[in-house]
Structures are given as C-alpha cells and as structure tokens.
Design a protein around this motif. Structure first.
Motif, PDB file in Angstrom:
ATOM      1  N   SER A   7       0.810  -1.037   0.071  1.00  0.00           N
ATOM      2  CA  SER A   7      -0.024  -0.108   0.052  1.00  0.00           C
ATOM      3  C   SER A   7       0.940   1.385   0.074  1.00  0.00           C
ATOM      4  O   SER A   7       2.073   1.083   0.162  1.00  0.00           O
ATOM      5  N   GLY A   8       0.323   2.239  -0.160  1.00  0.00           N
ATOM      6  CA  GLY A   8       1.170   3.767  -0.157  1.00  0.00           C
ATOM      7  C   GLY A   8       1.400   4.323  -1.802  1.00  0.00           C
ATOM      8  O   GLY A   8       1.825   5.227  -1.523  1.00  0.00           O
ATOM      9  N   SER A  17       7.564  12.969  -2.035  1.00  0.00           N
ATOM     10  CA  SER A  17       7.889  11.708  -1.318  1.00  0.00           C
ATOM     11  C   SER A  17       6.477  10.725  -1.064  1.00  0.00           C
ATOM     12  O   SER A  17       5.379  11.417  -1.022  1.00  0.00           O
ATOM     13  N   LEU A  18       6.823   9.701  -0.869  1.00  0.00           N
ATOM     14  CA  LEU A  18       5.901   8.570  -0.634  1.00  0.00           C
ATOM     15  C   LEU A  18       6.504   7.598   0.212  1.00  0.00           C
ATOM     16  O   LEU A  18       7.765   7.420   0.327  1.00  0.00           O
ATOM     17  N   ARG A  19       5.583   6.779   1.098  1.00  0.00           N
ATOM     18  CA  ARG A  19       5.906   5.735   1.743  1.00  0.00           C
ATOM     19  C   ARG A  19       5.220   4.476   1.486  1.00  0.00           C
ATOM     20  O   ARG A  19       3.930   4.494   1.712  1.00  0.00           O
ATOM     21  N   GLY A  62      20.590   7.031  -1.075  1.00  0.00           N
ATOM     22  CA  GLY A  62      20.334   8.346  -0.638  1.00  0.00           C
ATOM     23  C   GLY A  62      18.956   9.139  -0.894  1.00  0.00           C
ATOM     24  O   GLY A  62      18.893  10.166  -0.083  1.00  0.00           O
ATOM     25  N   ARG A  63      18.125   8.477  -1.610  1.00  0.00           N
ATOM     26  CA  ARG A  63      16.645   8.989  -1.748  1.00  0.00           C
ATOM     27  C   ARG A  63      15.918   8.130  -1.356  1.00  0.00           C
ATOM     28  O   ARG A  63      14.703   8.491  -0.702  1.00  0.00           O
ATOM     29  N   PHE A  64      15.931   6.803  -1.239  1.00  0.00           N
ATOM     30  CA  PHE A  64      14.907   5.592  -0.660  1.00  0.00           C
ATOM     31  C   PHE A  64      15.606   5.104   0.835  1.00  0.00           C
ATOM     32  O   PHE A  64      16.867   4.919   0.733  1.00  0.00           O
ATOM     33  N   THR A  65      14.889   4.849   1.651  1.00  0.00           N
ATOM     34  CA  THR A  65      14.945   4.114   2.853  1.00  0.00           C
ATOM     35  C   THR A  65      14.350   3.089   3.045  1.00  0.00           C
ATOM     36  O   THR A  65      13.147   3.262   3.024  1.00  0.00           O
ATOM     37  N   ILE A  66      14.895   1.623   3.116  1.00  0.00           N
ATOM     38  CA  ILE A  66      14.109   0.648   3.454  1.00  0.00           C
ATOM     39  C   ILE A  66      14.032   0.356   5.062  1.00  0.00           C
ATOM     40  O   ILE A  66      15.275   0.381   5.675  1.00  0.00           O
ATOM     41  N   SER A  67      13.189  -0.091   5.610  1.00  0.00           N
ATOM     42  CA  SER A  67      13.192  -0.339   6.934  1.00  0.00           C
ATOM     43  C   SER A  67      11.972  -1.475   7.241  1.00  0.00           C
ATOM     44  O   SER A  67      11.115  -1.853   6.484  1.00  0.00           O
ATOM     45  N   ARG A  68      11.919  -2.201   8.402  1.00  0.00           N
ATOM     46  CA  ARG A  68      11.096  -3.100   9.036  1.00  0.00           C
ATOM     47  C   ARG A  68      10.778  -3.011  10.186  1.00  0.00           C
ATOM     48  O   ARG A  68      11.343  -2.585  11.166  1.00  0.00           O
ATOM     49  N   ASP A  69       9.396  -3.282  10.553  1.00  0.00           N
ATOM     50  CA  ASP A  69       9.108  -3.342  11.857  1.00  0.00           C
ATOM     51  C   ASP A  69       8.624  -4.924  12.190  1.00  0.00           C
ATOM     52  O   ASP A  69       7.369  -5.340  11.427  1.00  0.00           O
ATOM     53  N   ASN A  70       9.495  -5.806  12.938  1.00  0.00           N
ATOM     54  CA  ASN A  70       8.871  -7.144  12.938  1.00  0.00           C
ATOM     55  C   ASN A  70       7.718  -7.225  14.074  1.00  0.00           C
ATOM     56  O   ASN A  70       6.995  -8.183  13.660  1.00  0.00           O
ATOM     57  N   LEU A  77       9.267   1.160   2.481  1.00  0.00           N
ATOM     58  CA  LEU A  77      10.104   1.953   1.658  1.00  0.00           C
ATOM     59  C   LEU A  77       9.958   3.380   1.647  1.00  0.00           C
ATOM     60  O   LEU A  77       8.641   3.773   0.942  1.00  0.00           O
ATOM     61  N   GLN A  78      10.451   4.354   2.248  1.00  0.00           N
ATOM     62  CA  GLN A  78      10.583   5.851   2.088  1.00  0.00           C
ATOM     63  C   GLN A  78      11.067   6.203   1.039  1.00  0.00           C
ATOM     64  O   GLN A  78      12.250   5.952   0.803  1.00  0.00           O
ATOM     65  N   MET A  79      10.235   7.056   0.186  1.00  0.00           N
ATOM     66  CA  MET A  79      10.938   7.414  -1.232  1.00  0.00           C
ATOM     67  C   MET A  79      10.990   8.784  -1.092  1.00  0.00           C
ATOM     68  O   MET A  79       9.725   9.401  -1.168  1.00  0.00           O
ATOM     69  N   ASN A  80      11.914   9.596  -1.334  1.00  0.00           N
ATOM     70  CA  ASN A  80      11.975  10.890  -1.170  1.00  0.00           C
ATOM     71  C   ASN A  80      12.635  11.248  -2.354  1.00  0.00           C
ATOM     72  O   ASN A  80      13.443  10.662  -3.307  1.00  0.00           O
ATOM     73  N   ASN A  81      12.500  12.720  -2.686  1.00  0.00           N
ATOM     74  CA  ASN A  81      13.154  13.322  -3.896  1.00  0.00           C
ATOM     75  C   ASN A  81      12.639  12.354  -5.085  1.00  0.00           C
ATOM     76  O   ASN A  81      13.707  12.229  -5.812  1.00  0.00           O
ATOM     77  N   LEU A  82      11.519  12.072  -5.372  1.00  0.00           N
ATOM     78  CA  LEU A  82      11.023  11.213  -6.420  1.00  0.00           C
ATOM     79  C   LEU A  82      11.474  11.958  -7.723  1.00  0.00           C
ATOM     80  O   LEU A  82      11.175  13.111  -8.216  1.00  0.00           O
TER      81      LEU A  82
END
Length: 120
Positions: A7-8, A17-19, A62-70, A77-82
């Motif tokens: 989703s998102g 930006s989108l997450r 440098g633009r995207f950041t992947i993270s997880r919440d177990n 996926l945080q997407m910046n400066n698209l």
C-alpha cells in the motif's frame, strides 16, 4: 497461506515523497529478508535482511530508505526526492535464504504491487 499486501502508492510530483508499506502474514516475518522491486522485469530497488542490513540499487541510494517493523510484520520503503524514472509498479517480496537479495530469483513470495506515478 503467505500474503504480502502493498500500500501507499499514488501520484506525486517530481521531488515529492511517498512511503510504501508491505504487510506480511502467514510466515515468520522476522526470519525473512524483504525486498522491493520495480516493474514487470522485477528490477531491484532495495532489500533488508532479517538482521536489518540494507541494500540499495545505485539510482535510489540516498533517496530511498527501506526499514522493517517485525512487531507489525511490515516492511517500508520511504521514497524521497522522487523522479519520473521512479514511476512504475512496486512489488514487495520475501526471501528466506537471505542471500543474493538483489536478484528477484531468490524470493519465494510476492505481493500484487502498488503503483507509483511521478509527474514532471
């Protein structure tokens, strides 16, 4: 039954930006590496190992950041400066092997995708 639900996605202007989120069920989430891929060709975007180590393709570094919440069985996926070239369907995938995470071949479970459109 394993399910991955993204989703998102949406329409955003250049520089916005989108997450993206991917909620997993039917698997022991903490034991899986998770990845994000783009398009029908399943172009590698980013991945995160079960231990939290992250990997990115050069074009999003440098633009995207992947993270997880177990605790929530969710990868983000945080997407910046698209940019317009980021446009496409983004797929979440799960891989229990933890190796070769930049290749789509090792991933055993896939979501249905969420569409991202970046307008110039």
């Amino acid at each position: 039954q394993v399910q991955l639900v993204e989703s998102g996605g949406g329409l955003v202007e250049v520089g916005g930006s989108l997450r993206l989120s991917c909620a997993a069920s039917g698997l022991t989430f903490s034991e899986y590496a998770m990845g994000w891929f783009l398009g029908k060709e399943r172009e590698f975007v980013a991945a995160i190992s079960w231990s939290g180590k992250t990997y990115y393709t050069d074009s999003v570094q440098g633009r995207f950041t992947i993270s997880r919440d177990n605790a929530k069985n969710t990868v983000y996926l945080q997407m910046n400066n698209l940019k317009p070239e980021d446009t496409g369907d983004y797929y979440c995938a799960a891989d229990v092997t933890g190796t070769g995470l930049s290749s789509s071949r090792g991933y055993s479970h896939w979501g249905q995708g969420t569409q991202v459109t970046v307008s110039a």
